[in-house]
Design a protein around this motif. Structure first.
Motif, PDB file in Angstrom:
ATOM      1  N   GLY A 103      -7.778  27.831  27.962  1.00 17.69           N
ATOM      2  CA  GLY A 103      -8.972  27.488  27.193  1.00 17.69           C
ATOM      3  C   GLY A 103      -9.053  28.313  25.931  1.00 17.69           C
ATOM      4  N   TYR A 104     -10.292  28.442  25.411  1.00 13.92           N
ATOM      5  CA  TYR A 104     -10.525  29.122  24.139  1.00 13.92           C
ATOM      6  C   TYR A 104     -11.590  30.197  24.298  1.00 13.92           C
ATOM      7  N   THR A 105     -11.459  31.254  23.508  1.00 12.89           N
ATOM      8  CA  THR A 105     -12.499  32.257  23.417  1.00 12.89           C
ATOM      9  C   THR A 105     -12.635  32.663  21.954  1.00 12.89           C
ATOM     10  N   VAL A 106     -13.380  33.750  21.713  1.00 11.13           N
ATOM     11  CA  VAL A 106     -13.677  34.214  20.354  1.00 11.13           C
ATOM     12  C   VAL A 106     -13.297  35.687  20.270  1.00 11.13           C
ATOM     13  N   CYS A 107     -12.827  36.126  19.119  1.00  6.54           N
ATOM     14  CA  CYS A 107     -12.672  37.568  18.904  1.00  6.54           C
ATOM     15  C   CYS A 107     -13.152  37.952  17.519  1.00  6.54           C
ATOM     16  N   ASN A 108     -13.448  39.238  17.388  1.00  2.90           N
ATOM     17  CA  ASN A 108     -13.795  39.837  16.104  1.00  2.90           C
ATOM     18  C   ASN A 108     -12.757  40.924  15.856  1.00  2.90           C
ATOM     19  N   ASP A 109     -11.785  40.626  15.020  1.00  2.00           N
ATOM     20  CA  ASP A 109     -10.632  41.495  14.830  1.00  2.00           C
ATOM     21  C   ASP A 109     -10.894  42.461  13.670  1.00  2.00           C
ATOM     22  N   TYR A 110     -11.696  43.502  13.960  1.00  2.00           N
ATOM     23  CA  TYR A 110     -12.033  44.465  12.912  1.00  2.00           C
ATOM     24  C   TYR A 110     -10.777  45.068  12.286  1.00  2.00           C
ATOM     25  N   ALA A 111     -10.862  45.320  10.985  1.00  2.00           N
ATOM     26  CA  ALA A 111      -9.752  45.921  10.244  1.00  2.00           C
ATOM     27  C   ALA A 111     -10.265  47.081   9.407  1.00  2.00           C
ATOM     28  N   ILE A 112      -9.490  48.154   9.369  1.00  2.00           N
ATOM     29  CA  ILE A 112      -9.787  49.303   8.520  1.00  2.00           C
ATOM     30  C   ILE A 112      -8.960  49.133   7.246  1.00  2.00           C
ATOM     31  N   ARG A 113      -9.608  48.646   6.194  1.00  2.00           N
ATOM     32  CA  ARG A 113      -8.878  48.282   4.987  1.00  2.00           C
ATOM     33  C   ARG A 113      -8.215  49.494   4.316  1.00  2.00           C
ATOM     34  N   ASP A 114      -8.767  50.681   4.512  1.00  2.00           N
ATOM     35  CA  ASP A 114      -8.204  51.878   3.868  1.00  2.00           C
ATOM     36  C   ASP A 114      -6.729  52.073   4.188  1.00  2.00           C
ATOM     37  N   TYR A 115      -6.325  51.698   5.391  1.00  2.00           N
ATOM     38  CA  TYR A 115      -4.971  51.980   5.844  1.00  2.00           C
ATOM     39  C   TYR A 115      -4.028  50.791   5.665  1.00  2.00           C
ATOM     40  N   LEU A 116      -4.519  49.743   5.023  1.00  2.00           N
ATOM     41  CA  LEU A 116      -3.711  48.534   4.893  1.00  2.00           C
ATOM     42  C   LEU A 116      -2.682  48.709   3.783  1.00  2.00           C
ATOM     43  N   GLU A 117      -1.406  48.686   4.160  1.00  2.00           N
ATOM     44  CA  GLU A 117      -0.321  48.805   3.199  1.00  2.00           C
ATOM     45  C   GLU A 117       0.317  47.462   2.907  1.00  2.00           C
ATOM     46  N   ASN A 118       0.151  46.513   3.843  1.00  2.00           N
ATOM     47  CA  ASN A 118       0.855  45.239   3.724  1.00  2.00           C
ATOM     48  C   ASN A 118       0.033  44.178   4.447  1.00  2.00           C
ATOM     49  N   TYR A 119      -0.541  43.227   3.706  1.00  2.00           N
ATOM     50  CA  TYR A 119      -1.325  42.164   4.322  1.00  2.00           C
ATOM     51  C   TYR A 119      -0.497  41.313   5.282  1.00  2.00           C
ATOM     52  N   ASP A 138      -8.834  51.897  19.425  1.00  2.00           N
ATOM     53  CA  ASP A 138      -9.560  51.630  20.673  1.00  2.00           C
ATOM     54  C   ASP A 138     -10.857  50.868  20.404  1.00  2.00           C
ATOM     55  N   ALA A 139     -11.090  49.841  21.214  1.00  2.00           N
ATOM     56  CA  ALA A 139     -12.377  49.121  21.247  1.00  2.00           C
ATOM     57  C   ALA A 139     -12.800  48.572  19.896  1.00  2.00           C
ATOM     58  N   THR A 140     -11.832  48.157  19.084  1.00  2.00           N
ATOM     59  CA  THR A 140     -12.181  47.565  17.798  1.00  2.00           C
ATOM     60  C   THR A 140     -11.868  46.066  17.731  1.00  2.00           C
ATOM     61  N   THR A 141     -11.695  45.455  18.895  1.00  2.00           N
ATOM     62  CA  THR A 141     -11.522  43.999  18.945  1.00  2.00           C
ATOM     63  C   THR A 141     -12.414  43.430  20.036  1.00  2.00           C
ATOM     64  N   PRO A 142     -13.682  43.165  19.727  1.00  2.00           N
ATOM     65  CA  PRO A 142     -14.513  42.456  20.699  1.00  2.00           C
ATOM     66  C   PRO A 142     -13.913  41.082  21.009  1.00  2.00           C
ATOM     67  N   VAL A 143     -13.885  40.730  22.296  1.00  2.00           N
ATOM     68  CA  VAL A 143     -13.336  39.448  22.747  1.00  2.00           C
ATOM     69  C   VAL A 143     -14.300  38.848  23.764  1.00  2.00           C
ATOM     70  N   GLY A 144     -14.546  37.538  23.659  1.00  2.00           N
ATOM     71  CA  GLY A 144     -15.384  36.878  24.656  1.00  2.00           C
ATOM     72  C   GLY A 144     -16.384  35.918  24.027  1.00  2.00           C
ATOM     73  N   PRO A 145     -17.546  35.724  24.658  1.00  2.00           N
ATOM     74  CA  PRO A 145     -17.917  36.323  25.946  1.00  2.00           C
ATOM     75  C   PRO A 145     -17.180  35.715  27.144  1.00  2.00           C
ATOM     76  N   TRP A 146     -16.614  34.520  26.950  1.00  2.00           N
ATOM     77  CA  TRP A 146     -16.047  33.756  28.065  1.00  2.00           C
ATOM     78  C   TRP A 146     -14.873  32.937  27.559  1.00  2.00           C
ATOM     79  N   ILE A 147     -14.222  32.237  28.482  1.00  2.00           N
ATOM     80  CA  ILE A 147     -13.202  31.246  28.146  1.00  2.00           C
ATOM     81  C   ILE A 147     -13.785  29.871  28.424  1.00  2.00           C
ATOM     82  N   VAL A 148     -13.716  29.007  27.429  1.00  2.00           N
ATOM     83  CA  VAL A 148     -14.180  27.627  27.561  1.00  2.00           C
ATOM     84  C   VAL A 148     -12.981  26.737  27.851  1.00  2.00           C
TER      85      VAL A 148
END
Length: 257
Positions: free
Chosen positions: A122-138, A149-159
């Motif tokens: 099925g499908y779920t949702v995530c919020n893939d936080y990024a720290i732009r300061d450290y981005l060297e290559n998109y 740690d704990a910077t990718t909320p996932v859920g709440p469920w699978i549809v």
């Protein structure tokens, strides 16, 4: 049907989700959304896509990629619905990424595009936080950008797949403290989910519980301590979390240990 993982009174339960986000335990008890601790609904590997929306690539002044730009996220990055995430000290820019996530339901190797949806749980949702300061290559974000740690909320469920008849035409939205900041559509994905399953399974075996995070549309903004961030994918789910400081996050973890 919606399937979730929650913790209640110290025990982890696999549950179904009913009206008003209430959950039903195996013994029949019905618990309200705020009574339980929501856990990531899947815990396999996450294969995340960079620059997979044409409008987002244009926002960053990049030529759209000609093949998927995938990187792997560790299990330790996941956290659940209504949980906290954190902003590291002394960074200038941390942004959300609202994403539709495909969850693999059975081993997938050399899957053809036309058969791909048969391999999904099925499908779920995530919020893939990024720290732009450290981005060297998109094209290939380094570990400090995407694997904290704990910077990718996932859920709440699978549809279930059957409840999302057209995953290629869903609206994605992000709010910060109730203000709409991002809105886009999965129709702007460069590589859709069947293509991604075919591509990834052509050189590796995808396992049950593995996830494919399909990228984010344009409209990114900075988030800071105290912000409530809500990401939503139409027909799939609405995922809420709150940003705390680095000191607050690790203090909370020490208390729970």
């Amino acid at each position: 049907m919606k399937h979730a993982r929650i913790r209640y009174q110290g025990e982890v339960h696999a549950v179904t989700v009913e009206a008003d986000n209430a959950v039903r335990l195996a013994d029949g008890r019905l618990l309200q959304e705020q009574q339980v601790e929501w856990l990531p609904p899947a815990t396999g590997n996450m294969f995340a896509l960079g620059l997979n929306y044409a409008d987002h690539a244009a926002e960053l002044a990049f030529t759209p990629p000609t093949e998927p730009l995938a990187f792997v996220k560790s299990v330790g990055t996941y956290t659940g619905h209504n949980q906290v995430s954190w902003r590291p000290d002394n960074v200038a820019y941390m942004h959300y990424e609202c994403e539709l996530v495909a969850v693999i339901g059975k081993p997938a190797r050399n899957v053809k595009r036309e058969d791909a949806l048969e391999y999904l749980a099925g499908y779920t949702v995530c919020n893939d936080y990024a720290i732009r300061d450290y981005l060297e290559n998109y094209y290939r974000p380094n570990l400090r950008v995407k694997n904290r740690d704990a910077t990718t909320p996932v859920g709440p469920w699978i549809v279930d797949v059957a409840e999302v008849p057209d995953a290629s035409n869903l609206t994605l939205r992000t709010w910060i403290n109730g203000e709409l900041k991002q809105q886009g559509s999965t129709k702007d994905m460069i590589f859709d989910i069947p293509y991604l399953i075919e591509y990834l399974s052509s050189f590796m075996t995808l396992q049950p519980g593995d996830m494919i995070a399909t990228g984010t549309p344009e409209g990114l903004a900075d988030v800071v301590r105290g912000d409530e961030v809500v990401v939503e994918v139409e027909g799939v789910g609405r995922l809420v979390n709150r940003i705390v400081s680095e000191a607050e996050f690790f203090a909370l973890n020490r208390q729970e240990a």
